[in-house]
Design a protein around this motif. Structure first.
Motif, PDB file in Angstrom:
ATOM      1  N   PHE A   1      -3.573  53.866  98.463  1.00  0.00           N
ATOM      2  CA  PHE A   1      -3.439  52.245  98.856  1.00  0.00           C
ATOM      3  C   PHE A   1      -3.268  51.441  97.390  1.00  0.00           C
ATOM      4  O   PHE A   1      -4.045  51.809  96.467  1.00  0.00           O
ATOM      5  CB  PHE A   1      -4.573  52.021  99.471  1.00  0.00           C
TER       6      PHE A   1
ATOM      7  N   LEU B   1       0.219  52.709 101.617  1.00  0.00           N
ATOM      8  CA  LEU B   1       0.180  51.357 102.248  1.00  0.00           C
ATOM      9  C   LEU B   1      -0.036  50.551 101.056  1.00  0.00           C
ATOM     10  O   LEU B   1      -0.814  50.714  99.949  1.00  0.00           O
ATOM     11  CB  LEU B   1      -1.012  51.338 103.373  1.00  0.00           C
TER      12      LEU B   1
ATOM     13  N   GLU C   1      -3.079  43.993 100.709  1.00  0.00           N
ATOM     14  CA  GLU C   1      -2.873  42.566 100.525  1.00  0.00           C
ATOM     15  C   GLU C   1      -3.577  42.232  99.007  1.00  0.00           C
ATOM     16  O   GLU C   1      -3.258  41.088  98.585  1.00  0.00           O
ATOM     17  CB  GLU C   1      -3.503  41.885 101.423  1.00  0.00           C
ATOM     18  N   SER C   2      -4.411  43.233  98.493  1.00  0.00           N
ATOM     19  CA  SER C   2      -4.906  42.826  97.211  1.00  0.00           C
ATOM     20  C   SER C   2      -5.385  44.187  96.693  1.00  0.00           C
ATOM     21  O   SER C   2      -5.671  45.020  97.351  1.00  0.00           O
ATOM     22  CB  SER C   2      -6.061  41.611  97.421  1.00  0.00           C
TER      23      SER C   2
ATOM     24  N   ILE D   1      -8.783  44.446  95.823  1.00  0.00           N
ATOM     25  CA  ILE D   1      -9.787  44.658  96.537  1.00  0.00           C
ATOM     26  C   ILE D   1      -9.554  45.102  97.944  1.00  0.00           C
ATOM     27  O   ILE D   1     -10.488  46.163  98.214  1.00  0.00           O
ATOM     28  CB  ILE D   1     -10.421  43.204  96.964  1.00  0.00           C
ATOM     29  N   ALA D   2      -8.550  44.911  98.798  1.00  0.00           N
ATOM     30  CA  ALA D   2      -8.483  45.590 100.042  1.00  0.00           C
ATOM     31  C   ALA D   2      -8.040  46.963  99.766  1.00  0.00           C
ATOM     32  O   ALA D   2      -8.490  47.889 100.484  1.00  0.00           O
ATOM     33  CB  ALA D   2      -7.396  44.768 100.721  1.00  0.00           C
TER      34      ALA D   2
ATOM     35  N   ASN E   1     -10.962  49.366  99.096  1.00  0.00           N
ATOM     36  CA  ASN E   1     -11.816  49.343 100.297  1.00  0.00           C
ATOM     37  C   ASN E   1     -11.050  50.193 101.309  1.00  0.00           C
ATOM     38  O   ASN E   1     -11.749  50.647 102.062  1.00  0.00           O
ATOM     39  CB  ASN E   1     -12.018  47.932 100.806  1.00  0.00           C
ATOM     40  N   MET E   2     -10.000  50.276 101.248  1.00  0.00           N
ATOM     41  CA  MET E   2      -9.107  51.221 101.952  1.00  0.00           C
ATOM     42  C   MET E   2      -9.491  52.599 101.645  1.00  0.00           C
ATOM     43  O   MET E   2      -9.626  53.418 102.515  1.00  0.00           O
ATOM     44  CB  MET E   2      -7.424  50.842 102.064  1.00  0.00           C
TER      45      MET E   2
ATOM     46  N   LEU F   1     -12.016  53.558 100.354  1.00  0.00           N
ATOM     47  CA  LEU F   1     -13.473  53.762 100.633  1.00  0.00           C
ATOM     48  C   LEU F   1     -13.414  54.158 102.156  1.00  0.00           C
ATOM     49  O   LEU F   1     -14.315  55.154 102.401  1.00  0.00           O
ATOM     50  CB  LEU F   1     -14.437  52.350 100.501  1.00  0.00           C
TER      51      LEU F   1
END
Lengths: 251, 68, 352
Positions: free
Chosen positions: C25, C51, C54-55, C57-58, C61-62, C64
């Motif tokens: 990601f 993938l 969008e950021s 940060i995202a 977390n993906m 995670l």
């Protein structure tokens, strides 16, 4: 004697930490009833938010992941993309979903991420003690809008279902409430539809549940229900904003 | 024969069940508190209960079981 | 073994796929973008997931989410993007979820620049997010080592349930070198005792979580993690010692800086100065024993970094300030030259 009503099996048999009269317990139960009816507890992974429902991992019987504030849709994306045959849902409050996690929320819709979002809108930050949420209604008094939310100063609320329904990847955007038995029944049907959409790989399904927060609204649980009916439903009309399974929704 | 049981230790005395009961036979009694300190709900006239389970549907704590 | 010419960023990606990484990601940022682009081309063919988030940060977390279900997951970025990931990295650490994060460093602070830098040493080794925790930090100095360390990082992360970072820089990321991919046999660590991948009605539910509201409970959890850190410190340090047996001056450098230092050390030797080099391959845990061995006979140490001096703190701590340690560095994306480093060595040599 046959049982007419009992706790669903996938809702773990432990006391919940929520305040008396808080709607979270009802919505937890509805999600678990759907999980039980579909027989998918063993194949479901839930993602909990930061906020009052942070500890819902102690209540949902399926595997659970606790996400950073607002990031549950991204965490769920990671789970679903690597486990496409599993059911994945997030359970998020209004601060989590519509303020700090706006980007994550919008983009799971844009990508048509095949997950379910259960969105609790109670127009306030509960866990931190009652501050203004992105959904706080103009005029509503909170800790951080002590004179009532003034749109000149604090802007206007975000209407999440309306927003998410504009995205091509959204399969279902529906707003429900848990103030009456009739509405609770409708809420459960919406949640069921959301999980069925995931099974059929239709894309993002979001169910927004208008809920109460008696403690931080400073109302009794019964009066809180009345406020939901009198103030919230007119501002956040209930209904289906998008449903790709109906002709209307395809517009 | 209908049996509506309130699990007293689960009940937080929020009163949503009493507000919706069509027979007005569930009430938050004011004599006994549970371990958490809440006055809990009881079905005052079990024989009048019609087993509609509306109280249980409204209960946020899954404290009510209805058998019929 | 087959050798091919590859860019550092692409070699990192290929190595990750071969190490059994099942998902990537990412989010575009210079100078690591080739890594994402390579993954976009290759990952689906390898049966994995690519993938673009969008950021940053995202993206973390993906990672995670995916890693919580027990699969090998990674993300990559460069300095400003890694700052954004720090929240997620803290959650990974606090939930004991292993994953790989790659930082191809550029100059900072702020938006900084896009040229190579080593100014994120402190961030990587001391402040990769809020709270009491560490991540494993590997520092490659060649494209081949990037390959080898990706495999090592995944294995070590899984073994100890801890996030791992490859701390590279723009120079290594953009550089092309011949590289060979060894037969990689990804360590198959059994994650079934904790992974949240659906219990199949066969076990209790698993919860991936970093929240402990009782102070004692959180302290116990952190203490347990720090016990693991002690085992890691004992077993997982690695360093290269170059001409250190008889050296008077020990030059300490990691990553791309170490390549420059090696040339300078060779030139110094030719000029009759007994210089040597200490290159940590793991920055956390820092190779304390190895450094003390390397500087046994040295009278002075010199730290060379592409920053204003960050690793020098660990060097001083490791030797308990028992010897003088001087510093030479360039920052903002400027790369020190071997001649500049040689001058510094000579300056110290003149004093000895």
């Amino acid at each position: 004697m046959p049982v007419v009503f009992k706790r669903p099996d996938s809702l773990l048999d432990v006391p919940m930490h929520y305040c008396p009269g808080c709607s979270h317990g009802i919505v937890h139960r509805l999600v678990c009833e759907v999980i039980d009816e579909m027989g998918i507890e063993g194949d479901t992974i839930g993602v909990c938010p930061v906020g009052c429902a942070v500890m819902s991992y102690d209540y949902f019987g399926c595997d659970m992941i606790e996400a950073p504030h607002g990031r549950a849709p991204a965490v769920a994306t990671g789970v679903k993309r690597t486990n496409p045959d599993k059911f994945v849902f997030t359970y998020q409050g209004d601060g989590d979903l519509a303020a700090i996690g706006t980007a994550e929320t919008v983009h799971v819709g844009a990508r048509g991420e095949n997950i379910v979002i259960i969105f609790i809108n109670n127009t306030i930050y509960g866990m931190t003690g009652g501050q203004m949420a992105p959904t706080t209604i103009p005029g509503q008094v909170t800790q951080t809008t002590p004179f009532g939310r003034d749109p000149e100063l604090a802007g206007y609320p975000v209407r999440v279902c309306e927003l998410i329904s504009t995205l091509t990847g959204t399969a279902l955007a529906q707003r429900v409430a848990v103030d009456t038995v009739k509405h609770i029944k409708e809420a459960k049907e919406a949640i069921r539809k959301a999980f069925e959409n995931q099974k059929e790989k239709r894309g993002l399904s979001i169910v927004e549940v208008l809920s109460t927060c008696p403690t931080n609204w400073g109302l009794s649980p019964v009066d809180a229900i009345k406020r939901l009916q009198k103030e919230m439903i007119p501002y956040y009309p209930l209904g289906v904003y998008k449903d790709v399974t109906t002709k209307e929704g395809e517009k | 024969m209908v049996k509506t049981t309130v699990e007293s230790e689960r009940c937080k005395g929020c009163g949503l069940c009493t507000a919706v009961c069509p027979k007005k036979i569930i009430e938050i009694q004011k004599e006994n508190r549970n371990k958490k300190g809440y006055f809990y709900a009881v079905c005052t006239q079990p024989l009048s209960c019609i087993g509609c389970a509306i109280c249980a549907v409204m209960c946020p704590d899954c404290a009510i079981t209805v058998e019929k | 073994m087959e050798r091919s010419l590859m860019k550092g960023n692409e070699a990192l990606a290929e190595a990750a796929i071969r190490a059994g990484c099942k998902c990537f990601f990412g989010y575009p940022i210079t100078p690591q973008t080739e890594l994402s682009a390579y993954m976009a081309k290759r990952m689906h063919k390898a049966g994995g997931v690519f993938l673009q988030a969008e950021s940053e940060i995202a993206a973390i977390n993906m990672v995670l989410g995916a890693a919580s279900t027990g699969v090998r997951a990674m993300t990559s970025s460069s300095s400003p993007g890694v700052s954004l990931k720090s929240e997620g990295i803290s959650y990974l650490a606090g939930s004991d979820v292993p994953a790989l994060i790659i930082n191809v460093q550029r100059g900072g602070p702020g938006l900084g620049g896009i040229q190579p830098s080593q100014a994120d040493y402190w961030q990587a080794t001391r402040a990769m997010g809020h709270g009491d925790f560490h991540v494993l930090v590997f520092a490659p100095c060649s494209v081949q080592e990037m390959v080898d360390m990706v495999v090592k990082a995944f294995d070590t992360a899984d073994k100890y349930r801890i996030p791992a970072m490859i701390l590279a820089d723009g120079l290594l990321g953009q550089m092309m070198e011949p590289v060979s991919f060894p037969e990689i046999n990804p360590d198959s660590v059994d994650k079934s005792s904790w992974a949240a991948c659906g219990h199949g009605n066969k076990r209790e539910h698993h919860v991936i979580n970093s929240l402990y509201l009782q102070a004692n409970e959180l302290e116990d959890k952190v203490n347990e993690r720090f016990k693991r850190y002690e085992i890691i410190k004992e077993n997982e340090t690695d360093a290269e010692l170059y001409l250190t047996d008889d050296c008077d001056i020990l030059v300490c450098a990691y990553g791309a800086s170490a390549r420059i230092v090696k040339s300078a050390v060779n030139s110094a030797r030719e000029a009759g100065i007994k210089a040597g080099m200490f290159r940590p391959k793991t920055l956390w845990p820092f190779p304390v024993k190895e450094l003390n061995k390397a500087c046994k006979n040295a009278s002075e140490l010199l730290c060379v970094e592409m920053s204003k001096g960050q690793m020098i703190d660990d060097v001083k701590l490791a030797i308990n300030c028992s010897k003088p340690v001087s510093f030479f560095g360039r920052t903002g994306g400027v790369i020190p030259t071997p001649v500049e480093v040689l001058e510094q060595i000579k300056k110290i040599g003149g004093k000895i």
